[in-house]
Design a protein around this motif. Structure first.
Motif, short mmCIF file in Angstrom:
data_model
loop_
_atom_site.label_atom_id
_atom_site.label_comp_id
_atom_site.label_asym_id
_atom_site.label_seq_id
_atom_site.Cartn_x
_atom_site.Cartn_y
_atom_site.Cartn_z
N LYS A 72 0.85 -1.13 -0.09
CA LYS A 72 -0.04 -0.04 0.07
C LYS A 72 0.79 1.33 -0.10
O LYS A 72 0.70 2.24 -0.68
CB LYS A 72 -0.88 0.01 1.16
N ILE A 73 1.86 1.23 0.78
CA ILE A 73 2.71 2.39 1.04
C ILE A 73 3.54 2.50 -0.49
O ILE A 73 3.80 3.56 -0.85
CB ILE A 73 3.90 2.20 1.85
N ARG A 74 3.91 1.55 -1.08
CA ARG A 74 4.59 1.34 -2.30
C ARG A 74 3.77 1.96 -3.35
O ARG A 74 3.89 3.23 -4.26
CB ARG A 74 4.98 0.02 -2.78
N ALA A 75 2.45 1.75 -3.16
CA ALA A 75 1.39 2.26 -4.26
C ALA A 75 1.19 3.76 -3.96
O ALA A 75 1.06 4.44 -4.92
CB ALA A 75 0.06 1.50 -4.06
N ASP A 76 0.86 4.34 -2.68
CA ASP A 76 0.89 5.57 -2.42
C ASP A 76 1.71 6.44 -2.45
O ASP A 76 1.67 7.75 -2.35
CB ASP A 76 -0.15 5.56 -1.25
N GLY A 77 2.88 5.98 -1.86
CA GLY A 77 4.18 6.81 -1.36
C GLY A 77 4.55 7.49 -2.65
O GLY A 77 4.50 7.08 -3.73
N PRO A 78 5.71 8.50 -2.33
CA PRO A 78 6.61 8.85 -3.30
C PRO A 78 7.21 8.01 -4.22
O PRO A 78 7.81 6.69 -3.63
CB PRO A 78 7.71 9.67 -2.54
N ALA A 79 7.43 8.01 -5.50
CA ALA A 79 8.09 6.77 -6.52
C ALA A 79 9.40 6.56 -5.97
O ALA A 79 10.24 7.37 -5.70
CB ALA A 79 8.17 7.43 -7.81
N GLY A 80 9.70 5.28 -5.73
CA GLY A 80 11.03 4.57 -5.63
C GLY A 80 11.51 4.97 -4.01
O GLY A 80 12.56 4.59 -3.59
N VAL A 81 10.65 5.43 -3.19
CA VAL A 81 10.96 5.60 -1.91
C VAL A 81 11.34 4.49 -1.04
O VAL A 81 10.77 3.20 -1.44
CB VAL A 81 9.77 6.56 -0.94
#
Ligand code: PGA
Length: 246
Positions: free
Chosen positions: A192-201
């Motif tokens: 979910k964080i990968r989908a919603d968070g800043p790209a590549g974070v």
């Protein structure tokens, strides 16, 4: 960027632990190991404010980076007891943890405050390690994804990117309890964080990570390192976690 191309980060959060002499030894020990091995991850130590200069000196010239555990949103001023992001940068920090659940609980920090702190970190050219995570009551009520989604949206400033921000998922019930989240629980939230968070974070897991479970945790999809509390206070244990990034 695919997760396999993201360099992991293992960050030790010493919390309110450590007096000068022992801490200097611990930091020197970690720095020496880092100097003499081929690291497959970035390594950071976040000591209490009183030890920042001691640890800065102990890790000088090594690949180990320094981090603060909190910062004030303002650069300077009448804020007794607080430390600004600029002060952390001045003493040699590259990172600062913001919004740790212990600060949210002990000091009533809200998402909006955490977001200001992360923005302050960015202004001072620090990498903000923004912590989010649900309580046991929130998990039991089936609200985990709703809570972390809300915290992510509320705590991460708009200009956040992979270069200036790290997200740490730390289920509150797993912190310092010896109760680690399962691989499936970690995978669900990290996706979910990968989908919603800043790209590549970079997305770290935190909560009773230790030498024994690190390899399994780091193998979970979208886990790009760990924020390590208790286990970062022993060089051998912390180093085993660092080595688990291979
Ligand atoms: P713990 O703490 O590893 O001792 O559970 C992690 C953290 O709070 O960052």
């Amino acid at each position: 960027m695919a997760d396999k191309d993201i360099r992991p980060l293992i960050a030790g959060n010493w919390k309110m632990n450590g007096l000068k002499q022992v801490s200097r030894g611990l930091a020197r020990d970690v720095a020496e190991r880092a100097r003499t091995s081929r690291l497959a991850c970035d390594v950071a130590i976040c000591p209490p404010a009183t030890l920042l200069s001691v640890v800065a000196e102990a890790i000088e010239g090594s690949p180990v980076a320094l981090g603060g555990q909190d910062c004030h949103p303002e650069p300077a001023g009448a804020h007794t007891g607080d430390t600004s992001a600029e002060m952390l940068a001045d003493i040699g920090c590259r990172y600062v943890i913001v919004g740790h659940s212990e600060r949210r609980a002990d000091h009533g920090e809200t998402d909006a405050m955490v977001r200001k702190k992360a923005a302050a970190a960015h202004r001072a050219k620090l990498i903000a390690i923004v912590c989010i995570g649900e309580t046991l009551a929130e998990r039991d009520a089936g609200n985990t994804i709703a809570v972390v989604t809300r915290q992510l949206a509320g705590s991460v400033p708009e200009n956040a990117c992979a270069a200036n921000t790290v997200i740490a998922y730390e289920p509150v019930w797993a912190i310092g309890t010896g109760r680690t989240a399962t691989a499936a629980q970690i995978a669900e939230v990290h996706a979910k964080i990968r989908a919603d968070g800043p790209a590549g974070v970079r997305i770290l897991y935190g909560g009773s990570a230790n030498a024994k479970n690190a390899r399994d945790i780091l193998a979970v999809p979208h886990v790009n390192g760990a924020l390590v509390g208790g286990a970062s206070l022993k060089a051998d244990e912390f180093w085993t976690i660092v080595e688990s990034c291979r």
